[in-house]
Design an enzyme around this catalytic site. Structure first.
Site, short mmCIF file in Angstrom:
data_model
loop_
_atom_site.label_atom_id
_atom_site.label_comp_id
_atom_site.label_asym_id
_atom_site.label_seq_id
_atom_site.Cartn_x
_atom_site.Cartn_y
_atom_site.Cartn_z
N ARG A 122 -2.89 -7.94 -1.18
CA ARG A 122 -4.19 -8.20 -1.71
C ARG A 122 -4.53 -8.28 -2.89
O ARG A 122 -4.72 -9.64 -3.30
CB ARG A 122 -5.22 -7.98 -1.18
N ARG A 157 1.48 -5.29 11.70
CA ARG A 157 0.86 -5.87 13.11
C ARG A 157 1.28 -7.45 13.60
O ARG A 157 1.46 -8.55 12.93
CB ARG A 157 -0.71 -5.63 12.70
N GLY A 182 6.96 3.23 14.99
CA GLY A 182 7.43 2.82 13.53
C GLY A 182 6.78 4.74 13.06
O GLY A 182 7.13 5.65 12.41
N HIS A 236 6.92 -0.85 18.70
CA HIS A 236 5.67 0.16 17.97
C HIS A 236 6.07 1.85 17.94
O HIS A 236 5.20 2.46 18.18
CB HIS A 236 4.45 -0.16 18.67
N ILE A 261 2.28 2.49 2.62
CA ILE A 261 3.51 2.06 3.17
C ILE A 261 4.66 1.34 2.68
O ILE A 261 5.65 1.96 2.79
CB ILE A 261 3.31 1.75 4.60
N ARG A 267 -1.25 -5.83 -9.54
CA ARG A 267 -1.89 -5.25 -10.38
C ARG A 267 -0.38 -4.06 -10.71
O ARG A 267 0.29 -4.71 -10.90
CB ARG A 267 -1.71 -3.32 -9.81
N GLY A 312 0.42 -0.56 0.08
CA GLY A 312 -0.20 -0.15 0.33
C GLY A 312 0.75 1.25 -0.29
O GLY A 312 2.27 1.08 -0.76
#
Length: 320
Positions: A177, A236, A285, A283, A156, A180, A154
């Site tokens: 997902r 995550r 980021g 965590h 990021i 393209r 995406g």
């Protein structure tokens, strides 16, 4: 809860920072600042636009929701909103949940590259040597000439590739997902992972947490990675099966650099802290100096759109 005696007829927006610090905001709305304090600044029943406090934890973030019957928008300042999805059922029909797509791209991509370089060049080992006053010259792998696989392409993921470009990687392979074609090349579907993993020296996870990605990196996924490969997780924690990863780290076959873990926060004494070849950051980021100006810009834009009844950005769910 503090009483609300404003008498204002304007729609009310709750913001996690003082409105005067955000910049020019639409005059059609009234504003209140709430950043997770015990007392609410106004009657939450009047709130129609709720911008969630940042990094205050799930319990704090959802606490006012049952008291907001007029709510129309929940604006998260996180890229991932998986924590909020269970709360949607209690919100008024039509309420839109918006994430912060784009807000954390620069900061998270910087950290992803930092973790890659630190793990490959063994910066933690050199820091420990410095603490011990030891001069240890060692041969370590470079990022140059490595094959990098980005799982979750995406905004990021694309920002991570932007930062990989100057490092002379042998190639960058993209997985998402939805397959393209981009200006930089194809984005492969997740179903191609079994064929792509064995060729990757570095695998970077930047996918959202969804039912499809929970546990994506399981024992079979890790077994497909080549010996000595590095797994980097800025997505995550539950995307990775912790026990399966610990088994691979314990054998010395793989290495990992993790900004997110499962469980999180990682408790004292957890084996990930001391696992061979593991680098763990707490965590971080998103939280950097890049956060505040981008958060303010996002809030200005979303509030202007809301005031003018224009389509909002980053709507990820609408309550039925």
């Amino acid at each position: 809860m503090s009483a609300d005696h404003s008498g204002s007829a304007r729609p009310l927006a709750w913001l996690p920072m003082p409105p005067e610090e955000i910049g020019e905001l639409p005059g059609q709305l009234e504003y209140a600042c709430w950043n997770g304090e015990a007392e609410f600044p106004t009657d939450p029943a009047r709130c129609v636009f709720y911008a969630v406090p940042y990094l205050k934890g799930h319990e704090v973030s959802v606490r006012p929701l049952p008291l907001m019957p007029r709510l129309k928008v929940v604006q998260s300042l996180m890229a991932g909103v998986d924590d909020f999805l269970p709360a949607l059922a209690s919100l008024p029909p039509g309420t839109r949940l918006c994430n912060a797509r784009g807000l954390h791209d620069a900061s998270t991509a910087e950290l992803a590259l930092t973790l890659v370089l630190a793990a490959l060049r063994d910066i933690p080992g050199f820091v420990r040597a410095q603490d011990a006053g030891e001069w240890r010259q060692e041969f370590r792998p470079a990022l140059a000439d490595k094959s990098v696989l980005i799982v979750g392409y995406g905004s990021i993921g694309a920002a991570i590739e932007d930062r990989l470009v100057p490092f002379e990687c042998a190639r960058v392979v993209r997985v998402a997902r939805s397959p393209r074609t981009t200006a930089r090349g194809p984005v492969h579907p997740v179903t191609d992972l079994p064929e792509l993993l064995p060729d990757a020296d570095v695998v970077i996870l930047s996918t959202p947490l969804t039912p499809q990605t929970r546990g994506l990196v399981d024992a079979a996924f890790l077994a497909r990675m080549k010996d000595g490969a590095l797994l980097v997780n800025v997505a995550r924690g539950p995307v990775v099966d912790t026990e399966a990863l610990l088994a691979e780290l314990g054998s010395g076959r793989l290495r990992a650099a993790l900004d997110v873990t499962d469980p999180e926060p990682l408790p004292p004494g957890h084996p990930l802290w001391t696992a061979p070849g593991a680098l763990v950051t707490p965590h971080v980021g998103g939280p950097s100096s890049a956060f505040t100006p981008r958060a303010k810009a996002l809030l200005r834009d979303q509030l202007a759109r809301f005031a003018l009844d224009e389509p909002l950005r980053n709507v990820v769910a609408t309550v039925d």
